[in-house]
Design a protein around this motif. Structure first.
Motif, short mmCIF file in Angstrom:
data_model
loop_
_atom_site.label_atom_id
_atom_site.label_comp_id
_atom_site.label_asym_id
_atom_site.label_seq_id
_atom_site.Cartn_x
_atom_site.Cartn_y
_atom_site.Cartn_z
N ILE A 1 43.12 43.37 41.74
CA ILE A 1 42.51 42.72 40.34
C ILE A 1 43.26 41.19 40.41
O ILE A 1 42.77 40.52 39.77
CB ILE A 1 42.85 43.55 39.26
CG1 ILE A 1 42.17 43.01 38.11
CG2 ILE A 1 44.18 43.60 39.11
CD1 ILE A 1 42.20 43.81 36.81
N TYR A 2 44.22 40.79 40.98
CA TYR A 2 45.11 39.74 40.78
C TYR A 2 44.56 38.53 41.83
O TYR A 2 44.85 37.27 41.39
CB TYR A 2 46.56 39.85 41.28
CG TYR A 2 47.47 40.61 40.10
CD1 TYR A 2 47.80 39.61 38.96
CD2 TYR A 2 47.58 42.00 40.15
CE1 TYR A 2 48.53 40.49 38.04
CE2 TYR A 2 48.15 42.49 39.25
CZ TYR A 2 48.59 41.97 37.84
OH TYR A 2 49.40 42.57 37.11
N ARG B 1 39.02 34.20 39.34
CA ARG B 1 40.38 35.09 39.50
C ARG B 1 40.92 35.07 37.99
O ARG B 1 40.67 34.13 37.51
CB ARG B 1 41.12 34.55 40.40
CG ARG B 1 42.66 35.19 40.67
CD ARG B 1 43.63 34.52 41.55
NE ARG B 1 44.09 33.18 41.16
CZ ARG B 1 44.94 32.78 40.51
NH1 ARG B 1 45.80 33.95 39.90
NH2 ARG B 1 45.35 31.84 39.99
N TYR B 2 41.56 36.06 37.63
CA TYR B 2 42.09 36.10 36.45
C TYR B 2 43.77 35.68 36.62
O TYR B 2 44.48 36.19 37.39
CB TYR B 2 42.14 37.54 35.68
CG TYR B 2 40.72 37.90 35.16
CD1 TYR B 2 40.54 37.65 34.06
CD2 TYR B 2 40.14 38.50 36.18
CE1 TYR B 2 39.08 37.88 33.62
CE2 TYR B 2 38.69 38.94 35.51
CZ TYR B 2 38.22 38.58 34.22
OH TYR B 2 37.19 38.99 33.86
N THR C 1 46.11 35.67 34.39
CA THR C 1 46.81 36.73 33.65
C THR C 1 45.98 38.17 33.50
O THR C 1 44.73 37.86 33.31
CB THR C 1 47.21 36.16 32.45
OG1 THR C 1 47.93 37.21 31.68
CG2 THR C 1 45.91 36.11 31.23
N VAL C 2 46.43 38.93 33.98
CA VAL C 2 45.72 40.36 33.72
C VAL C 2 46.24 41.10 32.34
O VAL C 2 47.45 41.53 32.16
CB VAL C 2 46.23 41.37 34.86
CG1 VAL C 2 45.44 42.71 34.76
CG2 VAL C 2 45.76 40.67 36.10
N MET D 1 40.59 42.47 28.68
CA MET D 1 39.51 41.65 28.95
C MET D 1 38.87 40.92 27.74
O MET D 1 37.97 40.23 27.78
CB MET D 1 38.51 42.32 29.93
CG MET D 1 39.16 42.73 31.24
SD MET D 1 38.09 43.53 32.27
CE MET D 1 37.08 42.26 32.70
N THR E 1 40.77 37.42 27.57
CA THR E 1 41.41 36.77 28.71
C THR E 1 40.29 36.25 29.61
O THR E 1 39.38 36.96 29.76
CB THR E 1 42.03 37.99 29.71
OG1 THR E 1 43.17 38.71 28.87
CG2 THR E 1 42.70 37.31 30.80
N ALA F 1 38.66 34.04 32.76
CA ALA F 1 38.82 34.03 34.25
C ALA F 1 38.76 32.51 34.79
O ALA F 1 38.28 31.71 34.17
CB ALA F 1 37.97 34.80 35.06
#
Length: 156
Positions: free
Chosen positions: A62-63, A98-99, A101-102, A105, A108, A110
């Motif tokens: 996910i990162y 890409r995110y 920071t996770v 959602m 946040t 992308a």
């Protein structure tokens, strides 16, 4: 003992939180006052990724950059979900993002990215002129106090 900035009713009071300047830490506090400590609070996003690389820390996918369906709002790519989706004037599209920071959602965003390895993420961050917060925090686009409002409402 666990320290908290919440009152006896569980409400967060931002005025009682001292600055998180670890190198300037003042250990004095008044009776009944709580202290929250983040020893890495002065690390930059680049510091974190360089540490991950140096220590060979494996991260979930996910990162890294993936093709995701996103829509643009306030200069950020957001993902639709139960919290909302594109308005009539916005259209969803599949992009390589890409995110940085996770987190949640619903707040946040992308960024366009091809970074699919730690090395590529470090290169991308080092060249970027946007901070993680400036690029991806939807709450910061809504109001200056949006994150504090979430804390007060028990989000954290």
């Amino acid at each position: 003992r666990v320290f908290s900035l919440r009152d006896e009713f569980g409400a967060w009071d931002p005025r009682r939180q001292r600055p998180e300047l670890w190198s300037l830490y003042n250990g004095r506090h008044a009776v009944g006052e709580h202290v929250r400590v983040f020893p890495l609070s002065n690390w930059t996003e680049l510091d974190v990724w360089q540490y991950i690389e140096r220590e060979h820390i494996e991260l979930p996918e996910i990162y890294y950059a993936h093709r995701r369906e996103v829509f643009k709002r306030d200069g950020m790519w957001l993902t639709a979900g139960q919290w909302g989706g594109p308005k009539d004037s916005e259209r969803a599209e599949t992009r390589l993002v890409r995110y940085r920071t996770v987190g949640d959602m619903s707040c946040t965003g992308a960024v366009d990215s091809h970074a699919d390895t730690i090395e590529a993420v470090i290169t991308e961050i080092a060249a970027s002129r946007l901070t993680e917060r400036g690029a991806t925090r939807a709450d910061d686009k809504m109001s200056e106090a949006a994150m504090e409002d979430r804390k007060r409402e028990g989000y954290f």
